[in-house]
Design a protein around this motif. Structure first.
Motif, PDB file in Angstrom:
ATOM      1  N   ILE A  32      -3.607  -3.773  -6.624  1.00  0.00           N
ATOM      2  CA  ILE A  32      -2.303  -3.234  -6.235  1.00  0.00           C
ATOM      3  C   ILE A  32      -1.223  -4.217  -6.668  1.00  0.00           C
ATOM      4  O   ILE A  32      -1.257  -5.397  -6.316  1.00  0.00           O
ATOM      5  CB  ILE A  32      -2.243  -3.015  -4.706  1.00  0.00           C
ATOM      6  CG1 ILE A  32      -3.293  -1.982  -4.281  1.00  0.00           C
ATOM      7  CG2 ILE A  32      -0.843  -2.589  -4.268  1.00  0.00           C
ATOM      8  CD1 ILE A  32      -3.470  -1.867  -2.775  1.00  0.00           C
ATOM      9  N   VAL A  34       2.642  -5.269  -6.369  1.00  0.00           N
ATOM     10  CA  VAL A  34       3.824  -5.099  -5.530  1.00  0.00           C
ATOM     11  C   VAL A  34       4.959  -5.920  -6.132  1.00  0.00           C
ATOM     12  O   VAL A  34       4.787  -7.106  -6.427  1.00  0.00           O
ATOM     13  CB  VAL A  34       3.568  -5.495  -4.060  1.00  0.00           C
ATOM     14  CG1 VAL A  34       3.051  -6.923  -3.923  1.00  0.00           C
ATOM     15  CG2 VAL A  34       4.818  -5.289  -3.213  1.00  0.00           C
ATOM     16  N   LEU A  83       7.019   3.734  -9.486  1.00  0.00           N
ATOM     17  CA  LEU A  83       6.167   4.291  -8.431  1.00  0.00           C
ATOM     18  C   LEU A  83       6.151   5.812  -8.512  1.00  0.00           C
ATOM     19  O   LEU A  83       5.098   6.443  -8.414  1.00  0.00           O
ATOM     20  CB  LEU A  83       6.679   3.867  -7.052  1.00  0.00           C
ATOM     21  CG  LEU A  83       6.047   2.622  -6.401  1.00  0.00           C
ATOM     22  CD1 LEU A  83       6.267   1.385  -7.232  1.00  0.00           C
ATOM     23  CD2 LEU A  83       6.597   2.421  -4.995  1.00  0.00           C
ATOM     24  N   GLU A  89       2.074   0.582  -8.238  1.00  0.00           N
ATOM     25  CA  GLU A  89       1.618   0.961  -6.909  1.00  0.00           C
ATOM     26  C   GLU A  89       2.669   0.792  -5.814  1.00  0.00           C
ATOM     27  O   GLU A  89       2.873   1.686  -4.996  1.00  0.00           O
ATOM     28  CB  GLU A  89       0.367   0.139  -6.526  1.00  0.00           C
ATOM     29  CG  GLU A  89      -0.869   0.453  -7.337  1.00  0.00           C
ATOM     30  CD  GLU A  89      -0.869  -0.218  -8.709  1.00  0.00           C
ATOM     31  OE1 GLU A  89      -1.707   0.168  -9.546  1.00  0.00           O
ATOM     32  OE2 GLU A  89      -0.036  -1.123  -8.948  1.00  0.00           O
ATOM     33  N   MET A  90       3.316  -0.363  -5.749  1.00  0.00           N
ATOM     34  CA  MET A  90       4.108  -0.692  -4.561  1.00  0.00           C
ATOM     35  C   MET A  90       5.359  -1.474  -4.942  1.00  0.00           C
ATOM     36  O   MET A  90       5.354  -2.258  -5.892  1.00  0.00           O
ATOM     37  CB  MET A  90       3.235  -1.514  -3.597  1.00  0.00           C
ATOM     38  CG  MET A  90       3.856  -1.788  -2.237  1.00  0.00           C
ATOM     39  SD  MET A  90       2.819  -2.872  -1.187  1.00  0.00           S
ATOM     40  CE  MET A  90       1.399  -1.820  -0.887  1.00  0.00           C
ATOM     41  N   PHE A 244       5.171   2.995  -1.481  1.00  0.00           N
ATOM     42  CA  PHE A 244       3.947   3.161  -2.271  1.00  0.00           C
ATOM     43  C   PHE A 244       4.088   4.424  -3.114  1.00  0.00           C
ATOM     44  O   PHE A 244       4.733   5.393  -2.705  1.00  0.00           O
ATOM     45  CB  PHE A 244       2.719   3.273  -1.359  1.00  0.00           C
ATOM     46  CG  PHE A 244       1.427   2.920  -2.035  1.00  0.00           C
ATOM     47  CD1 PHE A 244       1.016   1.599  -2.142  1.00  0.00           C
ATOM     48  CD2 PHE A 244       0.620   3.906  -2.595  1.00  0.00           C
ATOM     49  CE1 PHE A 244      -0.168   1.267  -2.777  1.00  0.00           C
ATOM     50  CE2 PHE A 244      -0.565   3.580  -3.231  1.00  0.00           C
ATOM     51  CZ  PHE A 244      -0.962   2.257  -3.315  1.00  0.00           C
ATOM     52  N   TRP A 249      -1.099   7.198  -4.192  1.00  0.00           N
ATOM     53  CA  TRP A 249      -1.507   7.423  -2.798  1.00  0.00           C
ATOM     54  C   TRP A 249      -2.484   8.588  -2.698  1.00  0.00           C
ATOM     55  O   TRP A 249      -3.475   8.531  -1.981  1.00  0.00           O
ATOM     56  CB  TRP A 249      -0.249   7.690  -1.976  1.00  0.00           C
ATOM     57  CG  TRP A 249      -0.422   8.130  -0.560  1.00  0.00           C
ATOM     58  CD1 TRP A 249      -0.502   9.427  -0.110  1.00  0.00           C
ATOM     59  CD2 TRP A 249      -0.497   7.302   0.611  1.00  0.00           C
ATOM     60  NE1 TRP A 249      -0.616   9.450   1.266  1.00  0.00           N
ATOM     61  CE2 TRP A 249      -0.617   8.167   1.732  1.00  0.00           C
ATOM     62  CE3 TRP A 249      -0.470   5.934   0.826  1.00  0.00           C
ATOM     63  CZ2 TRP A 249      -0.696   7.690   3.037  1.00  0.00           C
ATOM     64  CZ3 TRP A 249      -0.554   5.451   2.129  1.00  0.00           C
ATOM     65  CH2 TRP A 249      -0.670   6.318   3.208  1.00  0.00           C
ATOM     66  N   GLN A 257      -5.706   4.923   2.875  1.00  0.00           N
ATOM     67  CA  GLN A 257      -4.306   5.160   3.220  1.00  0.00           C
ATOM     68  C   GLN A 257      -3.953   4.532   4.561  1.00  0.00           C
ATOM     69  O   GLN A 257      -2.875   3.941   4.723  1.00  0.00           O
ATOM     70  CB  GLN A 257      -4.035   6.672   3.256  1.00  0.00           C
ATOM     71  CG  GLN A 257      -4.132   7.353   1.900  1.00  0.00           C
ATOM     72  CD  GLN A 257      -4.004   8.862   1.984  1.00  0.00           C
ATOM     73  OE1 GLN A 257      -4.034   9.432   3.085  1.00  0.00           O
ATOM     74  NE2 GLN A 257      -3.865   9.526   0.850  1.00  0.00           N
ATOM     75  N   LEU A 260      -3.451   0.815   4.185  1.00  0.00           N
ATOM     76  CA  LEU A 260      -2.126   0.520   3.633  1.00  0.00           C
ATOM     77  C   LEU A 260      -1.072   0.533   4.736  1.00  0.00           C
ATOM     78  O   LEU A 260      -0.247  -0.381   4.840  1.00  0.00           O
ATOM     79  CB  LEU A 260      -1.765   1.541   2.556  1.00  0.00           C
ATOM     80  CG  LEU A 260      -2.489   1.418   1.213  1.00  0.00           C
ATOM     81  CD1 LEU A 260      -2.217   2.645   0.344  1.00  0.00           C
ATOM     82  CD2 LEU A 260      -2.068   0.148   0.479  1.00  0.00           C
TER      83      LEU A 260
END
Length: 337
Positions: A32, A34, A83, A89-90, A244, A249, A257, A260
């Motif tokens: 992931i 970010v 995103l 992802e984030m 996210f 997702w 999920q 997260l």
């Protein structure tokens, strides 16, 4: 033991095993990414580290969280668009730069909305915060939690701001959204929308006189090197949102999920505590660095607040009348009115 009994016993064991099987049985190996517009030593860094530790614990080390700082993957709006397209992802972003994606987020930009951090927490973590989060999937995003950006204050290189007239003619960088632009134009400034990554050099070269941000951002971005005054206006409280990618997702199992969401809340609590502690430390460092810091007396603050009340009505339709009304009802409930 008969074959039937053996099969029955085997089935029972399988059922029991299924009940007690660890959640990791539903967890895939994942990486992931970010991104953040802030530096790693910002309190967001504390929250990200707490979130990473939570991922490690809940996934048995199956997830890798790679953090990118200081807009290394693009500014907050660019990252948010990545995103939405499912290529990242984030992102942890202030709500303000992405008002164009979801106009309802403009409610957080309304001037002098929250009186203190406790009000903000109650509204964001309560029904109103969930109401806004429920809107995010329609624009390709999932909001996992609200973190703290904090109350914003004004710095400048011209003069202390102690009353409404002191704003006159000041060239102030504002975030790239209409509500901040309107607020500062209404206060009498020459408001200039600008991406965050350009602010330091614009202050250094004198292209602008002023900017507004929370203490921690002023400190970690070293704005004290190119500013002379800090006035405690506390004119806005804009949250960070841990967003996210909705397309990504949808590829995650329900257990994933939930991890997260849970870990974003773990990070939230650590980040908010760090933000509030570091806010006081940052203010001390800003003073030590030589910035002249001033409060504004209540009579002058009332005049300033009154001057921008028209911003609420001018942007109510743009934000959504229901959104503004729900926010004001949530605040009234928190205040016991």
């Amino acid at each position: 033991m008969t074959i039937k009994k053996t099969m029955t016993a085997g089935l029972a064991l399988a059922v029991i095993a299924g009940v007690i099987a660890p959640a990791s049985a539903e967890i895939s190996e994942r990486t992931i990414r970010v991104s953040n517009g802030v530096a790693e030593d910002h309190p967001v860094g504390e929250g990200v580290r707490a979130m990473k530790a939570c991922f490690d614990e809940k996934t048995g080390g199956k997830w890798t969280l790679n953090a990118f700082w200081s807009s290394a993957l693009g500014d907050d709006l660019q990252a948010t668009q990545a995103l939405r397209s499912g290529t990242q992802e984030m992102v942890i972003t202030s709500s303000s730069p992405i008002v164009g994606v979801l106009p309802a987020l403009g409610v957080f930009d309304l001037p002098f909305l929250f009186a203190n951090e406790q009000e903000a927490d109650a509204v964001l973590d309560g029904e109103f915060g969930q109401y806004v989060s429920d809107m995010m999937p329609q624009v390709g995003l999932v909001n996992l939690a609200y973190w703290e950006n904090g109350f914003r204050n004004l710095t400048n290189s011209k003069r202390p701001v102690t009353k409404l007239d002191d704003f006159d003619g000041m060239r102030v960088r504002v975030m790239q959204n209409n509500i901040f632009l309107d607020t500062f134009q209404t206060l009498g400034t020459n408001a200039t929308p600008m991406a965050f990554g350009e602010v330091f050099s614009a202050l250094e070269t004198g292209t602008i006189d002023a900017q507004e941000n929370p203490y921690v951002t002023i400190d970690t971005s070293k704005f004290y090197e190119v500013q002379e005054y800090l006035s405690n206006t506390r004119h806005a409280y804009t949250p960070f949102m841990v967003l996210f990618s909705k397309p990504i997702w949808d590829t995650y199992a329900e257990d994933e999920q939930q991890i997260l969401r849970d870990c974003a809340v773990v990070g939230r609590d650590v980040q908010r505590a760090a933000s509030r502690k570091l806010s006081e430390e940052s203010l001390a460092r800003i003073k030590e660095a030589g910035l002249e810091v001033n409060d504004i007396d209540e009579a002058s603050m009332t005049q300033i607040r009154d001057a921008v009340q028209g911003v609420y009505e001018r942007h109510k339709d743009e934000i959504g009348a229901e959104v503004v009304d729900r926010m004001q009802a949530a605040l009234a409930e928190v205040r016991g009115q």
